[in-house]
Design an enzyme around this catalytic site. Sequence first.
Site, mmCIF file in Angstrom:
data_model
loop_
_atom_site.group_PDB
_atom_site.id
_atom_site.type_symbol
_atom_site.label_atom_id
_atom_site.label_comp_id
_atom_site.label_asym_id
_atom_site.label_seq_id
_atom_site.Cartn_x
_atom_site.Cartn_y
_atom_site.Cartn_z
ATOM 1 C CE LYS A 114 -88.223 57.257 52.422
ATOM 2 N NZ LYS A 114 -87.715 56.087 53.107
ATOM 3 C CE LYS A 197 -95.167 55.700 50.514
ATOM 4 N NZ LYS A 197 -94.011 54.870 50.362
ATOM 5 C CE LYS A 200 -92.415 52.367 58.042
ATOM 6 N NZ LYS A 200 -91.706 51.186 58.470
HETATM 7 P P1 TYM Z 1 -90.809 50.081 54.550
HETATM 8 O O1 TYM Z 1 -90.176 49.812 55.872
HETATM 9 O O2 TYM Z 1 -91.074 51.486 54.169
HETATM 10 O O3 TYM Z 1 -92.186 49.312 54.433
HETATM 11 C C1 TYM Z 1 -92.337 47.943 54.726
HETATM 12 C C2 TYM Z 1 -93.286 47.303 53.726
HETATM 13 O O4 TYM Z 1 -94.562 47.929 53.768
HETATM 14 C C3 TYM Z 1 -94.963 48.274 52.445
HETATM 15 N N1 TYM Z 1 -95.796 49.493 52.502
HETATM 16 C C4 TYM Z 1 -97.037 49.597 51.986
HETATM 17 N N2 TYM Z 1 -97.814 48.728 51.325
HETATM 18 C C5 TYM Z 1 -99.048 49.145 50.964
HETATM 19 N N3 TYM Z 1 -99.532 50.383 51.220
HETATM 20 C C6 TYM Z 1 -98.795 51.292 51.878
HETATM 21 N N4 TYM Z 1 -99.295 52.506 52.144
HETATM 22 C C7 TYM Z 1 -97.471 50.920 52.300
HETATM 23 N N5 TYM Z 1 -96.485 51.563 52.973
HETATM 24 C C8 TYM Z 1 -95.473 50.674 53.087
HETATM 25 C C9 TYM Z 1 -93.662 48.501 51.689
HETATM 26 O O5 TYM Z 1 -93.841 48.374 50.303
HETATM 27 C C10 TYM Z 1 -92.779 47.429 52.274
HETATM 28 O O6 TYM Z 1 -92.956 46.210 51.599
HETATM 29 N N6 TYM Z 1 -86.967 49.618 51.372
HETATM 30 C C11 TYM Z 1 -87.916 48.873 52.159
HETATM 31 C C12 TYM Z 1 -87.281 47.998 53.218
HETATM 32 C C13 TYM Z 1 -86.287 46.979 52.707
HETATM 33 C C14 TYM Z 1 -86.595 45.794 51.976
HETATM 34 C C15 TYM Z 1 -85.341 45.133 51.799
HETATM 35 C C16 TYM Z 1 -87.769 45.259 51.469
HETATM 36 C C17 TYM Z 1 -84.944 46.990 52.925
HETATM 37 N N7 TYM Z 1 -84.364 45.883 52.382
HETATM 38 C C18 TYM Z 1 -85.269 43.931 51.116
HETATM 39 C C19 TYM Z 1 -87.685 44.046 50.782
HETATM 40 C C20 TYM Z 1 -86.437 43.396 50.599
HETATM 41 C C21 TYM Z 1 -88.812 49.877 52.894
HETATM 42 O O7 TYM Z 1 -88.449 50.992 53.092
HETATM 43 O O8 TYM Z 1 -89.952 49.349 53.400
#
Ligand code: TYM
Length: 332
Positions: A114, A197, A200
């Site tokens: 990022k 992948k 967003k």
């Molecule tokens: P975030 O908001 O980017 O994504 C949310 C969840 O979606 C999953 N994900 C995917 N899984 C499969 N294929 C894809 N292309 C794909 N894109 C996204 C992510 O793995 C995630 O599970 N850092 C985390 C948010 C967070 C969090 C936490 C997660 C903050 N605190 C505590 C678990 C526990 C994030 O940016 O997810």
Amino acid sequence: MTQKRVLSGIQPTSDSFHLGNYLGALKQWVDLQSGNDAFYCIVDLHALTGDIDPALLRKRILSSAAQLIALGISPEKSTLFVQSHVAEHNQLGWIMECIAGFGEANRMTQFKDKSAKGGADTARVGLFTYPMLQAADILLYQADQVPVGEDQRQHIELTRDLAIRFNTKFGDTFKIPEGYILKSGSKIYDLQEPTNKMSKSAGSVAGVLEIMDTPEANTKKIKSATTDAGREVTFDEKGKPGISNLLTIHSALSGKSVSDLENEFAGKGYGDFKGAVAEVVVEYLRPIRTQALKLLQDEAHLIKVLHDGADKARAVASATLAQTYKNLGLVL
Ligand code: TYM
């Protein structure tokens, strides 16, 4: 089955969650809320590490809540809340920053990716400390399991390392959590560039299937997905990444196995297969989108649900924080 404590989070950084979020994580959130004690968090503070547009952020936090409820997160069965409503997240986040080494934080690939995109000099300090806040999200709730997609594996590993280090030095304080990452669906790929992948922040909007998109828009995206070489609908991630991704998506939503789908489409072309995938996706998402739009008409109700969730979350989080402070020698 013994009850497990489950925690996960999602950023409100887009108008809609996408199918990668759903298949990689949110579908498991729904499954795990039965028989477990689940905490699900809209991580709005994490979303501040990107560009901030206040009106848009507010809208997206509420839309996130509506989508989560519409896709099956029940506020009765699980605790659904917003991160900024529970101040203990920031408080434990600071402690985690004081436990983590600069070197290990610097090895986080998501930070590297990022910050590289916008130029390392303009990356915010909050983007660097992001994984320590995420560790706090998880450890505050003494979580056993953290359902996430593959891209979060490294952050979960860091969380475990920090918890073990803290416990060893200051006495047993945190449960050591495990990632709950499924083999299939934990990485859904962009429809246009099926080696990247689905994301967003992806360059191509055309490659991302959004829950809140119209059925027409999603049908169009699937029908114009990148076409691999050859004609047979077979699962071959290296040779046919596009078709394999579509097979994963169809299988996860229809419940049919990949080999049954290969048989069903034997001798038919990619066109027929894409049509079938489009129908499965659109029919699956249709009621979710309708329900989310309906829920968004009553903002006051959504906010009440989130406040109730925060009250439940705070009760658990404050107990962990008090124990942490005590073990650190802070005077309570
Ligand atoms: P975030 O908001 O980017 O994504 C949310 C969840 O979606 C999953 N994900 C995917 N899984 C499969 N294929 C894809 N292309 C794909 N894109 C996204 C992510 O793995 C995630 O599970 N850092 C985390 C948010 C967070 C969090 C936490 C997660 C903050 N605190 C505590 C678990 C526990 C994030 O940016 O997810």
